[in-house]
Design an enzyme around this catalytic site. Structure first.
Site, PDB file in Angstrom:
ATOM      1  N   GLY A  38     124.114 -16.439  -7.706  1.00 15.17           N
ATOM      2  CA  GLY A  38     123.136 -16.725  -8.752  1.00 15.17           C
ATOM      3  C   GLY A  38     123.215 -18.174  -9.185  1.00 15.17           C
ATOM      4  N   GLN A  76     127.037 -33.476   4.333  1.00 17.31           N
ATOM      5  CA  GLN A  76     128.142 -33.939   3.484  1.00 17.31           C
ATOM      6  C   GLN A  76     129.208 -34.676   4.275  1.00 17.31           C
ATOM      7  OE1 GLN A  76     129.547 -30.432   1.504  1.00 17.31           O
ATOM      8  NE2 GLN A  76     128.186 -30.742  -0.232  1.00 17.31           N
ATOM      9  N   CYS A  85     137.146 -29.037   3.624  1.00 18.09           N
ATOM     10  CA  CYS A  85     137.589 -27.639   3.622  1.00 18.09           C
ATOM     11  C   CYS A  85     137.542 -27.026   5.021  1.00 18.09           C
ATOM     12  CB  CYS A  85     136.768 -26.826   2.638  1.00 18.09           C
ATOM     13  SG  CYS A  85     135.023 -27.077   2.840  1.00 18.09           S
ATOM     14  N   ALA A 139     124.979 -14.052 -12.954  1.00 16.15           N
ATOM     15  CA  ALA A 139     125.537 -15.406 -13.096  1.00 16.15           C
ATOM     16  C   ALA A 139     126.750 -15.608 -12.188  1.00 16.15           C
ATOM     17  CB  ALA A 139     125.913 -15.646 -14.555  1.00 16.15           C
TER      18      ALA A 139
END
Lengths: 441, 274
Positions: free
Chosen positions: A192, A114, A49, A188
């Site tokens: 979170g 990564q 990305c 959420a």
């Protein structure tokens, strides 16, 4: 070495362009045949990305990197890549850049671990598509080793560099056994969720989710195998949790000073960690005055992130040292590729003379004497050529003094007129290659 | 042997300082190589110190408990030994510098002022008394180590509360571990102190037939023992934990120090040997 590469990354281009040129696994597999057809004999495409990198060995010795960006623009219609949007690399520079990428020092978040997996994966795709050769394989093997050594020998990948991970780091500084602790994530949303995943990864005993929209809470709870706490009973249940992370988009405090004070009573003073990673804040910051309450908000967690980023930056010289060591090793190996034909020609030159002279005396001595002479001359040639062979190999493998290596090779060729022999040998090789067009290496 | 005693007496502070230096360096730099070496350096120092006390006992024909500075040397060893055992049990290696510093301080004072003690009161040659003193000193070392861990706990607690994420935050183990270390060392200290008291009570009537149970030393020691006993019991019952047990442990340590000062300097007691 004629390796070339281009890099479109966070230093050269805006996020919108980086997103536009991003190639997923399938797209890379489609793009490689285009490169193979027109530009490269072998190569690798790394795309994440935050960066898209293309490395390869061009067919043409007069290769222009702009052709590569044009090819990418052609493959991804609608994007406009200006020359300023990418960096160009060639030869040693391309190898060094690839090593920097693999080590994570060129990443947006320095020390990103990564990227090493992504470099490996990119090479695997090329290999699956027969787009790699010995040299490229060696370069990528070395790049992976650079990445692994950087992680193992330095602290480039250590410390939390995101707020949600920093929150977990603080929790670990308070509690020893997270598997015996209960955590509550309020909200959420993306933050979170990230916090809940980090806690789960760290082995927290039990996670509960509270969210105004029940469906979202259920979805996250399912993802992390957690429970749900109804949002309207949040205050009554605060005392059941050792760690509370709040990341909602509420405009006012959803947990007040009194709520925490009551929860502490219920907990009989047992420590509680409150992480307020919402903007604006969800928890009244006055709670930090309470004993055994460890309250942290975005500002305090940002301190940890900034400190860790600085520590990672401080590790760059150590990683660069590893890159340099691996480059010396790689180019040492690469240089032997040029020396080996010279050594081979020199040895066959001497062998030819030996055989020629043996032929002359073959009928003048008896068989027993001939065998003795044959054996003696072989040993003699072996001993005579031992030192020059070893010396040339050493010079090539050390890779430290290319001038010495070149001078010695030239002297050798001139003294024994090996160029003539080499061109004769190359001619023979070319004839063989023409018979087998696929055998490049 | 006297020559060896003098040489080792000179070397011990240097060794302890080296251990302190290695542990401090590791605390600041956290290098893997140093992390492995430091335990070995501590072990060798403790071995040398034990050898020193053995040859001292052999040369002077009495346990090394006959002067303040011999006692200091034993305290130094006890603190180092207590820490070494804790490090082996828990494999937590980041706190050594704070503990070994005390070993170094006690040993350097001892090495400077210690004398040849061939002539000592007969009462101090008793082996039971030797055992009593060694247990008592190890016990006090345990509670000292516990207090140091308590202070480290409070330091980290304060850092966490005030958003200071420096060296203390990076290098010290977490609060629960520090609490555990403090508790383990206090339990070891308490057990050894109990042994010392039992041995003392057995030995006392034979050495001092006219002793009184109201002697300040006996009362003071019992009070300290009761404070720690009460704390340990409450911790085991789950009534005291976190910052409260740490503050209680520090309170116990202060009480122990005050008891030692009062009974050894201010009050009149049979326990005044030096």
């Amino acid at each position: 070495m004629n390796l070339v590469g281009i890099s479109i990354n966070h230093k050269t281009s805006p996020l919108s362009l980086r997103e536009a040129v991003h190639l997923n696994r399938e797209e890379i597999a489609e793009f490689i045949p285009c490169l193979k057809k027109d530009l490269f004999s072998e190569g690798v495409v790394i795309s994440t990305c935050n960066r898209t990198e293309i490395f390869g060995f061009p067919y043409s010795p007069f290769f222009d990197p702009d052709e590569l960006s044009a090819k990418l623009a052609e493959f991804k219609p609608g994007i406009k890549i200006e020359p300023a949007h990418f960096s160009r690399y060639a030869s040693c520079g391309a190898v060094k850049h690839l090593f920097s990428v693999a080590s994570g020092i060129d990443s947006l978040i320095i020390g990103d671990s990564q990227i090493l997996g992504q470099v490996k994966e990119a090479f695997d795709i090329s290999e699956d598509l027969n787009f790699t050769g010995t040299i490229l394989r060696r370069i990528f093997d070395t790049a992976v080793r650079v990445g692994k050594r950087s992680i193992k020998e330095t602290t480039i990948g250590e410390g939390a560099v995101t707020v949600s991970y920093a929150a977990v780091q603080v929790v670990e500084k308070i509690f020893a056994n997270l598997e015996k602790k209960n955590a509550l994530v309020v909200g959420a949303g993306e933050t979170g969720e990230l916090s809940a995943v980090h806690l789960k990864d760290k082995g927290i005993g039990k996670i509960s989710i509270a969210n105004r929209t029940l469906e979202r809470a259920e979805k996250l709870a399912q993802k992390i195998a957690g429970d749900i706490v109804p949002f309207n009973s949040l205050k009554e249940q605060l005392g059941n949790f050792d760690v509370i992370i709040s990341a909602t988009s509420a405009d006012n405090f959803i947990i007040s000073y009194e709520d925490v004070k009551n929860a502490l009573k219920k907990r009989r003073g047992a420590p509680v960690v409150l992480m307020d990673i919402a903007v604006p804040r969800d928890i009244d910051p006055k709670v930090r005055d309470l004993d055994n309450v460890f309250y942290h908000d975005m500002d305090s967690l940002r301190i940890i992130v900034d400190q860790n980023l600085q520590k990672r930056k401080d590790q760059i010289p150590s990683v660069e040292k590893i890159i340099m060591e691996e480059m010396v090793g790689f180019f040492g190996w690469y240089n032997t590729l040029d020396v080996i034909p010279t050594i081979k020609t020199m040895r066959s030159f001497f062998e030819d003379i030996r055989l020629d002279e043996l032929e002359k005396i073959k009928n003048k001595v008896n068989e027993e004497d001939y065998l003795k002479i044959e054996d003696m001359t072989r040993r003699m040639i072996g001993r005579l050529l031992h030192n020059p062979t070893i010396r040339l190999r050493e010079l090539a493998e050390s890779g430290s003094n290319i001038n010495d290596l070149t001078t010695n090779t030239i002297i050798l060729k001139e003294l024994f007129n090996l160029d003539h022999s080499i061109s004769q040998e190359e001619k023979n090789n070319d004839e063989t290659k023409n018979e087998e067009p696929l055998g490049k290496e | 042997m006297l020559e060896s005693i003098n040489v080792i007496n000179f070397l011990l502070p240097i060794f302890y300082f080296t251990v302190f230096g290695v542990y401090s360096y590791d605390f600041y730099k956290e290098k893997k190589a140093v992390s492995n070496i430091k335990r070995l350096v501590l072990f060798l120092t403790l071995l040398l110190h034990t050898f020193y006390l053995i040859i001292r006992t052999m040369e002077y024909n009495h346990p090394p408990i006959t002067s303040k500075f011999e006692i200091f040397s034993i305290i130094s060893l006890s603190i180092g030994f207590s820490y070494f055992v804790l490090e082996l049990l828990t494999d937590i290696r980041g706190t050594g510098a704070f503990i070994i510093l005390f070993s170094f301080i006690f040993q350097i004072i001892s090495s400077f002022f210690i004398e040849h003690t061939y002539i000592v009161p007969e009462v101090l040659r008793n082996r039971l008394l030797g055992l009593h003193v060694i247990n008592a000193l190890l016990g006090y070392s345990g509670i000292t180590v516990s207090a140091v861990y308590g202070l480290l706990y409070l330091l980290l607690y304060k850092n966490l509360k005030s958003n200071k994420f420096g060296l203390i935050f990076d290098r010290l183990p977490n609060l629960e571990i520090l609490e555990k270390l403090s508790f383990y060392s206090v339990v070891i200290g308490f057990i050894l102190l109990t042994f010392a008291m039992v041995i003392g009570i057995i030995w006392l009537p034979s050495a001092y037939p006219n002793f009184s149970y109201t002697d300040p030393k006996l009362i003071g020691t019992f009070v300290v023992w009761a404070i720690y006993g009460f704390g340990i019991l409450n911790k085991l019952l789950g009534k005291l934990y976190g910052k409260k047990i740490i503050l209680y442990s520090i309170f116990g340590f202060v009480a122990a120090i005050l008891s030692l000062i009062i009974t050894n300097t201010l009050a009149k007691t049979f326990h005044s040997f030096y």
